[in-house]
Design a protein around this motif. Structure first.
Motif, PDB file in Angstrom:
ATOM      1  N   ILE A   1       9.951 -18.576 -91.941  1.00  0.00           N
ATOM      2  CA  ILE A   1      10.331 -18.944 -90.743  1.00  0.00           C
ATOM      3  C   ILE A   1      11.746 -18.747 -90.062  1.00  0.00           C
ATOM      4  N   ILE A   2      12.476 -19.418 -90.945  1.00  0.00           N
ATOM      5  CA  ILE A   2      13.530 -19.141 -90.626  1.00  0.00           C
ATOM      6  C   ILE A   2      14.077 -17.535 -90.265  1.00  0.00           C
ATOM      7  N   ALA A   3      13.830 -16.588 -91.548  1.00  0.00           N
ATOM      8  CA  ALA A   3      14.562 -15.080 -91.765  1.00  0.00           C
ATOM      9  C   ALA A   3      13.876 -14.558 -90.023  1.00  0.00           C
ATOM     10  N   MET A   4      12.594 -14.976 -89.533  1.00  0.00           N
ATOM     11  CA  MET A   4      12.828 -14.334 -88.113  1.00  0.00           C
ATOM     12  C   MET A   4      13.633 -14.827 -87.384  1.00  0.00           C
ATOM     13  N   GLY A   5      14.170 -15.656 -86.986  1.00  0.00           N
ATOM     14  CA  GLY A   5      15.093 -16.225 -85.793  1.00  0.00           C
ATOM     15  C   GLY A   5      15.811 -15.566 -86.737  1.00  0.00           C
TER      16      GLY A   5
ATOM     17  N   TYR B   1      19.462 -21.985 -99.042  1.00  0.00           N
ATOM     18  CA  TYR B   1      18.963 -20.796 -98.052  1.00  0.00           C
ATOM     19  C   TYR B   1      19.276 -19.195 -97.472  1.00  0.00           C
ATOM     20  N   GLU B   2      19.996 -20.058 -96.541  1.00  0.00           N
ATOM     21  CA  GLU B   2      21.004 -18.951 -95.549  1.00  0.00           C
ATOM     22  C   GLU B   2      21.041 -17.694 -96.974  1.00  0.00           C
ATOM     23  N   LEU B   3      21.373 -17.910 -98.040  1.00  0.00           N
ATOM     24  CA  LEU B   3      22.014 -16.875 -98.798  1.00  0.00           C
ATOM     25  C   LEU B   3      20.516 -16.142 -99.581  1.00  0.00           C
ATOM     26  N   TRP B   4      19.230 -16.271 -99.215  1.00  0.00           N
ATOM     27  CA  TRP B   4      17.863 -15.737 -99.127  1.00  0.00           C
ATOM     28  C   TRP B   4      17.723 -15.154 -97.848  1.00  0.00           C
ATOM     29  N   ILE B   5      17.861 -15.796 -97.015  1.00  0.00           N
ATOM     30  CA  ILE B   5      17.144 -15.736 -95.857  1.00  0.00           C
ATOM     31  C   ILE B   5      17.784 -14.450 -95.547  1.00  0.00           C
ATOM     32  N   ILE B   6      18.891 -14.111 -95.332  1.00  0.00           N
ATOM     33  CA  ILE B   6      20.124 -13.017 -94.745  1.00  0.00           C
ATOM     34  C   ILE B   6      19.272 -12.181 -96.232  1.00  0.00           C
ATOM     35  N   THR B   7      19.232 -12.595 -97.649  1.00  0.00           N
ATOM     36  CA  THR B   7      18.879 -10.732 -98.883  1.00  0.00           C
ATOM     37  C   THR B   7      17.572 -10.246 -97.611  1.00  0.00           C
ATOM     38  N   ALA B   8      16.392 -11.575 -97.893  1.00  0.00           N
ATOM     39  CA  ALA B   8      15.252 -10.975 -96.808  1.00  0.00           C
ATOM     40  C   ALA B   8      15.711 -10.245 -95.612  1.00  0.00           C
ATOM     41  N   VAL B   9      16.338 -10.692 -94.776  1.00  0.00           N
ATOM     42  CA  VAL B   9      16.575  -9.939 -93.293  1.00  0.00           C
ATOM     43  C   VAL B   9      17.381  -8.492 -93.925  1.00  0.00           C
ATOM     44  N   VAL B  10      18.305  -8.575 -95.060  1.00  0.00           N
ATOM     45  CA  VAL B  10      18.719  -7.101 -95.619  1.00  0.00           C
ATOM     46  C   VAL B  10      18.289  -6.069 -95.896  1.00  0.00           C
TER      47      VAL B  10
ATOM     48  N   SER C   1      20.313  -3.189 -84.958  1.00  0.00           N
ATOM     49  CA  SER C   1      18.775  -2.985 -85.635  1.00  0.00           C
ATOM     50  C   SER C   1      18.527  -3.362 -86.367  1.00  0.00           C
ATOM     51  N   GLY C   2      17.232  -3.365 -86.122  1.00  0.00           N
ATOM     52  CA  GLY C   2      16.473  -4.453 -86.922  1.00  0.00           C
ATOM     53  C   GLY C   2      15.020  -4.785 -86.689  1.00  0.00           C
ATOM     54  N   SER C   3      13.942  -5.344 -87.189  1.00  0.00           N
ATOM     55  CA  SER C   3      13.105  -4.979 -86.722  1.00  0.00           C
ATOM     56  C   SER C   3      12.433  -6.501 -87.567  1.00  0.00           C
TER      57      SER C   3
ATOM     58  N   GLY D   1       8.271  -8.313 -94.384  1.00  0.00           N
ATOM     59  CA  GLY D   1       7.993  -7.554 -95.661  1.00  0.00           C
ATOM     60  C   GLY D   1       9.118  -7.590 -96.875  1.00  0.00           C
ATOM     61  N   GLY D   2      10.635  -7.578 -95.913  1.00  0.00           N
ATOM     62  CA  GLY D   2      11.350  -8.232 -97.310  1.00  0.00           C
ATOM     63  C   GLY D   2      10.834 -10.029 -97.641  1.00  0.00           C
ATOM     64  N   VAL D   3      10.868 -10.838 -97.024  1.00  0.00           N
ATOM     65  CA  VAL D   3      10.353 -12.338 -97.240  1.00  0.00           C
ATOM     66  C   VAL D   3       9.136 -12.018 -99.036  1.00  0.00           C
ATOM     67  N   LEU D   4       8.697 -10.740 -98.129  1.00  0.00           N
ATOM     68  CA  LEU D   4       7.418 -10.972 -99.185  1.00  0.00           C
ATOM     69  C   LEU D   4       7.839 -10.452-100.534  1.00  0.00           C
ATOM     70  N   ALA D   5       8.241  -9.179-100.252  1.00  0.00           N
ATOM     71  CA  ALA D   5       9.373  -8.467-101.180  1.00  0.00           C
ATOM     72  C   ALA D   5       9.886  -9.571-101.994  1.00  0.00           C
ATOM     73  N   ILE D   6      10.509 -10.526-101.627  1.00  0.00           N
ATOM     74  CA  ILE D   6      11.731 -11.783-102.965  1.00  0.00           C
ATOM     75  C   ILE D   6      10.745 -12.231-102.947  1.00  0.00           C
ATOM     76  N   GLN D   7       9.456 -12.689-102.064  1.00  0.00           N
ATOM     77  CA  GLN D   7       8.428 -13.831-102.606  1.00  0.00           C
ATOM     78  C   GLN D   7       7.771 -12.857-103.946  1.00  0.00           C
ATOM     79  N   ILE D   8       7.348 -12.187-103.564  1.00  0.00           N
ATOM     80  CA  ILE D   8       6.569 -11.860-104.507  1.00  0.00           C
ATOM     81  C   ILE D   8       7.541 -11.142-106.149  1.00  0.00           C
ATOM     82  N   LEU D   9       8.835 -11.098-105.815  1.00  0.00           N
ATOM     83  CA  LEU D   9       9.269 -11.073-107.212  1.00  0.00           C
ATOM     84  C   LEU D   9       9.641 -11.928-108.027  1.00  0.00           C
TER      85      LEU D   9
END
Lengths: 504, 333
Positions: free
Chosen positions: B58-62, B256-265, B275-277, B283-291
């Protein structure tokens, strides 16, 4: 007579120490293409900034139609119907063509939604007028430079333009793209828009303009009717000085060839460049911005790999992969952007001067203060650098003294070849002649010097030989005894005349 | 195919290919290494994974909006914690307690308003001082965290409201409440960024700020609105998470901020803006959570997880750079 679309009355703009515009007046009629010409530094860009609301004039006024217009910022200028097509594009590459054209004015629906249908329809209508091969949805980053310029032009068509200013619009266009551009200008003309066309290219000026106004040293020099004038008349008006302005006649004793360049090319930037520079010789490179001069200097300093050709230093072929290689081979570059590339502004004079060699000035593991100060003192005296002491922060020095620090820095490395790009940019008149004297002195001490300059008096004043470039090509090399201002201007406009070797 | 389409496709699609690769890897490796005999791609496991993605997601979207805009917000973890404290503590206030179970609705409002206000403070400072968002929000991160500690010292703040817990643990159409929040926020932010003038201006400002200013976009207020949006989302994330758990430690939300930035990047948003979507961020958030879950599934401990994610982040950005540099003239320095 019809009312002018745009009228400038006695515009004066001063900056500290400089009178950039000194009473400029001219007018553009509706449906007229009006060329604005002048040498680099004549005041064209300042005038355009005044028109665009970036600078405010100290005196004089601007009239759009019959209304006096005061523009506090670019947006107000646009609202008054003055539109610029900049040479440097200002687009957001990741957005679509339509979004760029209507940036800041996207059509809206309820809840702040973008009205895409209207946006695309309006944009496509404009694009159709321009006969371009892309549509409203194309991402700007995927377009060629020429097409990006078309997007800028399309932007101008969204407002009710009274006057459109084209600043060197053909600088990056191919011939077929130019044809399209001229058609667009013709259409604007038919719609009764006044057009100011800034260009150095005589051929274009004579092809599409109705009148030509000339600026020199910030002063308005007159307006000519294009049909009744010649290239020579315009050149005369642009230069204006007596034709024998202080050319350099004192040649130093010329030694061996220090640098030889054979058939050097780098993609589209420059092609098949051959020249040599001897010890004790100053060779000036003259041309318009974008002619490829700085790029050649960057190649010689190892910053830009050539696509073909050879570089020989003292008769031996070298490959310069990086500035480290170039410095080790005795090549030094005093860059064009002194504050951005030449100096560490927050550091003191001594540290700036010893920067490239501080690793060698050590006593044990520590940097030796004494050795650094000794070098600073030596070049301060030699170059007559005026500073209260080595502790002075470089950012606080005058432009002339800053430039001397940069030159001193490289001289202390004992180079073979010294490349100086725009040696006196942003330096006041008094210090200019000092720098010029210094360059001549360096030649007489046996350095090979390459000077790149966009100022004709400067090139004439310091050079033993002058290389004229146009669009990445070396047009002609002149000796200082044979060069005339006319022939030089013609050469940098791409006109080849006989006489002299192409590759000296 | 137009020039650039292929590399755009690669950039946009890469994160999903990466997710597929992760799923395949953990399914196969799980067969041999897992201590449980459940398959990794078990339905319940996947549902849980989605639910656990929600707080960061949710935060990563922001954060995507903020980074596309050319800024960054380091204070989201602290806003998350402060909003959680307000959410739980406010339900114990006498007048709230008097309202009974449904007082949680008002508690939500308090928490969300606090998030918006803290975001507005960040945005206002970025706008008016001209100091880089990195610095402003770094200060805010420390300051807001300080407020969390001032509130209740080192002690956790707790309050359990069973109506609320029931709501948070509910499943609708198979998906957990938290997952629905994540999906709605994702859809909403996608709509904001792709369909509204505000969203498109965010891209324009991040891409070429000067062009945006020249076009008459008021950059300062625009940025402030974006900081308010991310503040709201950080608080919303806290609302979703703590409605269920009912207890917040003053250290919650750190890093949290670092995990979120990681997911966004990882999702392909450029640090430089423009640029960004939103979908790729998901996808980035899910990729980290799956990992995280996957490594857990095959028996790796937390420290390994961090090491692997760090390595993958650098590898992905290196690949991205290679793809982007290709074809452009490289000026060697």
């Amino acid at each position: 007579m019809t009312r002018p679309a745009l009228r400038l009355e006695n515009i004066v703009k001063t900056f500290p120490g400089v009178r950039a515009l000194d009473g400029v007046s001219f007018e553009v009629l509706p449906g007229e293409v009006h060329a604005l010409m002048g040498e680099n530094g004549a005041g064209k860009s300042t005038l355009m900034k005044v028109l665009g609301g970036i600078h405010q004039p100290n005196e004089g006024r601007i009239l759009v139609g019959e209304e006096p217009a005061v523009m506090a910022n670019p947006l107000e200028a646009k609202a008054k119907g003055i539109v610029f097509i900049h040479q440097e594009l200002s687009l957001a590459e990741e957005l679509s063509v339509a979004e760029n054209i209507y940036l800041g004015e996207l059509p809206r629906k309820s809840f702040g939604r973008v009205d895409w249908a209207t946006l695309y329809a309006r944009t496509d209508e404009i694009l159709k007028k321009l006969k371009v091969g892309f549509d409203a949805r194309t991402m700007v980053g995927t377009l060629s430079i020429a097409n990006q310029q078309m997007v800028e032009i399309a932007r101008a068509l969204t407002v009710d333009a009274k006057a459109v200013i084209f600043d060197e619009p053909t600088a990056s266009l191919t011939d077929s793209e130019k044809v399209v551009l001229f058609e667009v200008i013709d259409d604007l003309k038919k719609d009764g828009v006044g057009i100011i066309y800034i260009s150095h290219r005589m051929e274009e000026i004579f092809k599409i303009t109705d009148r030509i106004s000339v600026l020199r040293d910030g002063e308005y020099r007159g307006t000519l009717v294009t049909k009744e004038t010649t290239e020579d008349d315009v050149t005369q008006l642009m230069i204006g000085r007596s034709l024998d302005l202080s050319r350099n006649h004192e040649h130093a004793e010329v030694g061996d060839v220090a640098l030889e360049v054979r058939g050097l090319s780098c993609g589209d930037l420059y092609r098949d460049i051959s020249f040599e520079i001897r010890r004790g010789e100053v060779v000036g490179f003259y041309g318009l911005v974008g002619a490829g001069r700085t790029e050649i200097a960057e190649t010689l300093f190892g910053l830009r790999a050539p696509s073909a050709g050879q570089i020989l230093l003292d008769g031996e072929e070298v490959h310069l992969g990086s500035p480290v290689d170039a410095i080790a081979r005795g090549i030094s570059l005093v860059p064009e952007d002194r504050k951005g590339q030449g100096l560490v502004l927050g550091m003191n004079c001594r540290d700036n001067m010893t920067l490239p060699q501080v690793g060698d000035l050590t006593a044990g593991p520590f940097v030796s203060d004494g050795a650094e100060i000794a070098i600073f003192d030596q070049y301060r005296d030699k170059l007559d650098i005026r500073t209260p002491g080595w502790r002075q922060t470089v950012g606080n020095l005058s432009g002339g003294n800053q430039q001397k620090i940069v030159i001193g820095k490289w001289l202390s490395m004992h180079p073979t070849l010294l490349i100086v790009d725009e040696p006196t940019r942003g330096i006041d008149v008094g210090s200019k002649s000092e720098i010029h004297k210094l360059i001549r002195q360096l030649a007489s001490q046996g350095y090979a010097v390459m000077v790149i300059s966009s100022e004709m008096p400067e090139v004439l004043h310091v050079s033993d030989r002058i290389v004229a470039m146009y669009h990445g090509e070396l047009i002609r090399t002149f000796t200082s005894d044979e060069v005339t201002e006319d022939s030089l201007i013609q050469a940098i406009s791409g006109i080849r005349t006989d006489g002299g070797d192409k590759a000296a | 195919m137009a020039p650039g389409t292929w590399s755009t496709f690669l950039r946009r699609g890469a994160i999903w290919a990466f997710i597929a690769l992760e799923l395949a890897f953990f399914s196969i490796a799980g067969e041999f290494l897992s201590v449980s005999d459940k398959a990794f791609m078990n339905w319940d496991n996947m549902l849980l994974l989605l639910k656990q993605s929600a707080p960061l997601g949710i935060i990563a979207m922001g954060m995507t909006l903020i980074m596309v805009n050319g800024n960054i917000d380091l204070s989201v973890g602290a806003i998350f914690a402060l909003a959680a404290v307000i959410l739980l503590d406010s339900m114990t206030w006498p007048f709230m307690a008097a309202m009974g179970d449904w007082s949680f609705l008002l508690a939500w409002v308090f928490a969300l308003l606090a998030g918006v206000a803290l975001g507005a403070l960040n945005g206002f400072l970025v706008w008016k001082t001209g100091v880089d968002a990195f610095i402003i929000t770094l200060g805010a991160m420390l300051g807001f965290r300080g407020l969390v500690f001032m509130y209740n010292g080192e002690n956790p703040t707790s309050h359990l409201n069973w109506t609320l817990v029931d709501f948070a643990e509910a499943q609708f159409l198979g998906l957990h409440t938290a997952t629905w929040f994540l999906l709605v926020v994702t859809a909403g932010m996608w709509w904001l960024m792709n369909r509204t003038v505000h969203g498109r201006n965010a891209y324009a400002i991040g891409d070429n700020r000067e062009a945006a200013v020249n076009a008459g976009i008021r950059v300062g207020p625009h940025m402030m609105i974006n900081f308010m949006i991310i503040g709201f989302l950080a608080a919303l994330s806290a609302v979703v998470f703590y409605s269920e758990s009912g207890s917040v430690n003053p250290n919650d939300g750190m890093l949290y901020e670092l995990w979120i930035i990681t997911a966004v990047v990882l999702g392909g948003t450029k640090l430089t803006g423009g640029s960004g979507s939103i979908i790729s961020t998901l996808g980035g958030v899910l990729a980290i959570q799956i990992l995280r879950r996957g490594l857990n599934h095959i028996g790796a401990d937390t420290s390994t997880v961090n090491l692997v994610i760090g390595l993958i982040l650098i590898a992905v950005l290196f690949l991205d750079r290679q793809l982007n540099v290709k074809g452009k003239e490289a000026l060697r320095i």
